[in-house]
Design an enzyme around this catalytic site. Structure first.
Site, PDB file in Angstrom:
ATOM      1  N   LYS A 148       0.834  -1.215   0.000  1.00  0.00           N
ATOM      2  CA  LYS A 148       0.000   0.000   0.000  1.00  0.00           C
ATOM      3  C   LYS A 148       0.871   1.268   0.000  1.00  0.00           C
ATOM      4  O   LYS A 148       0.649   2.174  -0.796  1.00  0.00           O
ATOM      5  CB  LYS A 148      -0.948  -0.004   1.223  1.00  0.00           C
ATOM      6  CG  LYS A 148      -1.926  -1.181   1.167  1.00  0.00           C
ATOM      7  CD  LYS A 148      -2.936  -1.140   2.295  1.00  0.00           C
ATOM      8  CE  LYS A 148      -2.331  -1.387   3.662  1.00  0.00           C
ATOM      9  NZ  LYS A 148      -1.704  -2.725   3.787  1.00  0.00           N
ATOM     10  N   THR A 149       1.861   1.301   0.876  1.00  0.00           N
ATOM     11  CA  THR A 149       2.748   2.466   0.919  1.00  0.00           C
ATOM     12  C   THR A 149       3.484   2.611  -0.415  1.00  0.00           C
ATOM     13  O   THR A 149       3.631   3.712  -0.952  1.00  0.00           O
ATOM     14  CB  THR A 149       3.777   2.307   2.065  1.00  0.00           C
ATOM     15  OG1 THR A 149       3.055   2.042   3.266  1.00  0.00           O
ATOM     16  CG2 THR A 149       4.632   3.539   2.235  1.00  0.00           C
ATOM     17  N   ASP A 182      -1.611   6.682   6.129  1.00  0.00           N
ATOM     18  CA  ASP A 182      -1.584   5.249   6.431  1.00  0.00           C
ATOM     19  C   ASP A 182      -2.509   4.997   7.623  1.00  0.00           C
ATOM     20  O   ASP A 182      -2.711   5.903   8.436  1.00  0.00           O
ATOM     21  CB  ASP A 182      -0.136   4.849   6.778  1.00  0.00           C
ATOM     22  CG  ASP A 182       0.110   3.358   6.594  1.00  0.00           C
ATOM     23  OD1 ASP A 182      -0.817   2.651   6.155  1.00  0.00           O
ATOM     24  OD2 ASP A 182       1.233   2.915   6.886  1.00  0.00           O
ATOM     25  N   THR A 192      -5.992  -1.388   6.802  1.00  0.00           N
ATOM     26  CA  THR A 192      -6.113  -2.846   6.891  1.00  0.00           C
ATOM     27  C   THR A 192      -7.554  -3.208   7.266  1.00  0.00           C
ATOM     28  O   THR A 192      -7.904  -4.366   7.302  1.00  0.00           O
ATOM     29  CB  THR A 192      -5.175  -3.385   7.997  1.00  0.00           C
ATOM     30  OG1 THR A 192      -5.384  -2.607   9.187  1.00  0.00           O
ATOM     31  CG2 THR A 192      -3.721  -3.295   7.585  1.00  0.00           C
ATOM     32  N   ARG A 240       6.594  -8.141   1.789  1.00  0.00           N
ATOM     33  CA  ARG A 240       7.480  -7.667   2.868  1.00  0.00           C
ATOM     34  C   ARG A 240       8.124  -8.853   3.575  1.00  0.00           C
ATOM     35  O   ARG A 240       9.321  -8.836   3.873  1.00  0.00           O
ATOM     36  CB  ARG A 240       6.718  -6.829   3.880  1.00  0.00           C
ATOM     37  CG  ARG A 240       7.608  -6.518   5.087  1.00  0.00           C
ATOM     38  CD  ARG A 240       6.954  -5.686   6.138  1.00  0.00           C
ATOM     39  NE  ARG A 240       6.724  -4.337   5.667  1.00  0.00           N
ATOM     40  CZ  ARG A 240       5.617  -3.653   5.880  1.00  0.00           C
ATOM     41  NH1 ARG A 240       4.631  -4.212   6.538  1.00  0.00           N
ATOM     42  NH2 ARG A 240       5.494  -2.440   5.425  1.00  0.00           N
TER      43      ARG A 240
END
Ligand SMILES: Nc1ncnc2c1ncn2[C@@H]1O[C@H](COP(=O)(O)OP(=O)(O)OP(=O)(O)O)[C@@H](O)[C@H]1O
Length: 346
Positions: free
Chosen positions: A73-74, A118, A167, A226
């Protein structure tokens, strides 16, 4: 999960990532949609949205990115700014605890800036309400004074694009959700996509990895880039210290050392499964009971653990709670209704 020195090590916990790992993560972020692996549908949708905005010489619509942590997302927010040639301002829901915090950010945006928030579901309610008007009319009302003498003064803002990440899309109030022109739901990555992510990271690390080693890591990283990148670093360490090469045997040894099992379950996943299987005979178990039993926030269980366990078919969600599937009993080597194992033994 126990590391070589006996200390608890959780490779999947972003909070425990060292500064070097965070720097590595930053360096690995794809800079363009073309470089971004997977999420084909979302990429196509974003590309169209950005191109149309460029052709019309306007700021792109507001974008909401929803999905479990570590799926990009980032990275996508950065790509939106980069691809549309606009500056990026980064903030997060927990940092916006008063409407004034948000007003300070919004009023200092330059024209066309991309504002990334975020964990937007964790923003204060008063700030959320301010955001409605800002997103729709590029305007906010600032309260001046207190009590009966308070007046609201309108303040015009520069046009901006809000990119929100969450999320927990379900926690966003409808008026906020409806003001995003596009919502992207990020999915867990499949093994082939993760292999691509890993191959790219290995090249950047200067690490020579066997194909079968990449396949093994991709099957053990919870469908999450990640985690894939983090496991690759541990494999690199193991090769450096012990074996001299990043082959399948090295991957197996390194991931076994860090307690990442064949399905990629980590300590928290296993703790949740233990509770469902051994304490509640397979379920159903309510979310709050699960969270209290493993000593975690229910938000973490719902947003991080549960989507993955559902995806790999170890639990199902029912109206009465979470239920273990036959595959879960098999994976943990237990027979349904059999003798309960001590919790710490799994
Ligand atoms: N599609 C992708 N292709 C290649 N690398 C990716 C991709 N998605 C994520 N990554 C890598 O995974 C790491 C985590 O991505 P990112 O920080 O964007 O996730 P996130 O969804 O914002 O996570 P969080 O919600 O925890 O902040 C980054 O280092 C990035 O390089």
């Amino acid at each position: 999960m126990s590391g070589a020195d006996g200390a608890d090590v959780d490779l999947t916990d972003p909070v425990l990532a060292s500064e070097a790992e965070l720097a590595f993560e930053g360096a690995l972020r794809p800079r363009s949609l073309a470089e971004f692996v997977g999420q084909t549908r979302v990429r196509g949708q974003l590309q169209l949205l950005l191109t149309a905005a460029t052709l019309q010489q306007r700021t792109p619509d507001h974008i909401l990115l929803a999905g479990p942590p570590g799926l990009g997302k980032t990275t996508l927010a950065m790509i939106v700014a980069h691809e549309s040639g606009r500056p990026l301002r980064m903030s997060s829901g927990p940092a916006i605890q008063h409407a004034g915090d948000l007003a300070a950010i919004l009023s200092s945006l330059v024209p066309g800036e991309v504002l990334f928030i975020d964990e937007i579901h964790r923003m204060a309610r008063s700030a959320e309400e301010m955001l409605y008007l800002a997103m729709e009319d590029f305007r906010i009302d600032i309260m001046v004074g207190k009590g009966a003498g308070a007046t609201s003064v309108p303040l015009d803002l520069s046009p901006f694009t809000l990119v929100g990440a969450t999320t927990r899309a379900g926690l966003l109030p409808n008026p906020l959700r409806d003001r995003f022109g596009f919502t992207a739901h990020l999915e867990f990555y499949d093994d082939a996509e993760l292999e691509q992510v890993l191959a790219r990271a290995a090249t950047m690390l200067g690490l020579d990895v066997d194909r079968e080693a990449l396949v093994e890591i991709s099957g053990r990283c919870r469908g999450t880039p990640r985690i894939a990148n983090r496991l690759l670093r541990r494999v690199r360490d193991y090769a450096l210290v012990h074996t001299g090469r990043a082959d399948l045997a090295t991957v197996n040894a390194a991931l076994d050392l860090y307690d990442v099992d064949a399905l990629g379950l980590d300590r928290l996943d296993r703790a949740v499964m233990q509770i469902i299987l051994t304490r509640f005979g397979g379920g159903p178990v309510g979310l709050n009971t699960l969270a209290v039993s493993v000593g975690e926030e229910s938000e973490t269980i719902e947003a991080v653990v549960e989507p993955f366990l559902v995806r790999i078919g170890l639990i199902t969600r029912t109206p009465r709670g979470r239920v273990a599937t036959p595959a879960a009993w098999r994976h943990f080597g237990l027979s349904q209704g059999g003798a309960a194992l001590p919790i710490d033994d799994l």
